[in-house]
Design an enzyme around this catalytic site. Structure first.
Site, PDB file in Angstrom:
ATOM      1  CD  GLU A   1     -45.402   2.959  14.450  1.00 34.85           C
ATOM      2  OE1 GLU A   1     -45.407   2.333  15.546  1.00 34.85           O
ATOM      3  OE2 GLU A   1     -44.997   2.575  13.023  1.00 34.85           O
TER       4      GLU A   1
ATOM      5  CB  CYS B   1     -45.891  -3.533  15.124  1.00 39.83           C
ATOM      6  SG  CYS B   1     -44.896  -5.056  15.871  1.00 39.83           S
TER       7      CYS B   1
ATOM      8  CG  HIS C   1     -42.561  -0.119  14.661  1.00 37.33           C
ATOM      9  ND1 HIS C   1     -43.994  -0.325  15.579  1.00 37.33           N
ATOM     10  CD2 HIS C   1     -42.160  -1.504  15.107  1.00 37.33           C
ATOM     11  CE1 HIS C   1     -43.948  -1.506  16.328  1.00 37.33           C
ATOM     12  NE2 HIS C   1     -43.057  -1.839  16.098  1.00 37.33           N
TER      13      HIS C   1
END
Length: 308
Positions: A237, A142, A235
């Site tokens: 994750e 990011c 994202h």
């Protein structure tokens, strides 16, 4: 093989209960293999949540991972207990002489600021230069990815009229890439940002390769072979409830925010969100770890040299 973590780190208990293989330092020392030495430069406010998210992904491979937590030397976090930071984190200024197989630079909630206005920007540029001599492969996530692609290639971030917020369909642009091994032609990825990178500017560079992109939220995963780096602007994750936490926080604070797109069933915030990206998250980070394992030098002193 497991990920090696201090037994007192919160992620050790969380991952153990989830079935992720973790190993204490004592047991790891008795294994006659070299673990991959991976560092996490954690710029997110909620340090423990972010530790759990990345440790979960890089710890799910059949390799032993030695995870090191790094912070900016002078920046003080206000959202994580000082005791936790003191016990588990080391400032970058103390890590300069070490070498790592991999480094993850996380996002940070400062994307509205010009890079030069970020209080730790000068030290972060030092980190990025340091990766070229002391890190075999770097993964910018990011804002961290935006910072790296800007620093190394001058690609600019552009402000959005409204927050890109939700779960968006992304297209596999490079099916033969080792980083996308096992990926479907399309995958869903959580997005949460107020800025974007323009595909035309990335393409104009000539040395960058787009691996994943979205018709809605733009380029997502970029490979930078010259700097042994990957940049992801979204994202994978994230936990199942991370976008919900962000949405609920903004609603509670009275901050204008749209319901995250394609996240809640029937776009109804009263319904529990479904995780539709977990498998691709494990694939991407597992492929990254595997690629490091296949290409890094057993002799860590050679990392960052022509012989690595």
């Amino acid at each position: 093989m497991p990920i090696k973590l201090p037994s007192t780190l919160p992620a050790y208990k969380v991952l153990s209960e989830e079935g992720v293989m973790v190993i204490g330092e004592g047991r790891a020392a008795n294994q006659d293999i070299r673990p991959l030495k991976i560092a996490l430069l954690n710029l997110m406010p909620k340090k423990i949540q972010t530790e759990n998210q990345f440790a979960r992904l890089i710890g799910a491979t059949p390799l032993q991972i030695d995870l090191h937590l790094i912070r900016m030397s002078e920046h003080q976090t206000r959202n994580t207990a000082a005791e936790h930071m003191e016990e588990f984190y080391r400032p970058f200024s103390e890590m300069k002489d070490q070498k790592f197989d991999g480094l993850i630079i996380t996002g940070a909630p400062i994307e509205h600021m010009p890079f030069d206005d970020v209080t730790y920007w000068q030290e972060l540029t030092e980190v990025m230069e340091w990766t070229q001599t002391n890190v075999h492969s770097t993964f910018g996530v990011c804002w961290g990815g935006m910072a790296m692609i800007n620093y190394f290639h001058g690609v600019q971030k552009h402000k959005l009229d409204h927050k890109a917020f939700g779960c968006f369909k992304h297209h596999n642009q490079a099916p033969t890439s080792p980083y996308l091994r096992g990926f479907s032609d399309e995958c869903v990825i959580p997005v949460s940002r107020w800025t974007e990178m323009h595909q035309a500017e990335i393409d104009a560079n000539g040395r960058l390769r787009t691996l994943l992109s979205s018709n809605v939220s733009g380029p997502c995963l970029i490979e930078d072979p010259d700097h042994r780096a990957l940049y992801i602007f979204n994202h994978l994750e994230y936990d199942s409830g991370t976008l919900k936490e962000e949405y609920d926080r903004d609603v509670a604070n009275g901050t204008p925010i749209n319901v995250p797109d394609n996240y809640y069933p029937d776009d109804d915030p009263a319904k529990p969100p479904h995780n539709r990206w977990r498998s691709h998250a494990h694939l991407l980070y597992g492929n990254w770890i595997n690629q490091i394992y296949q290409t890094t030098s057993y002799d860590m002193s050679l990392i960052g040299t022509d012989q690595s």
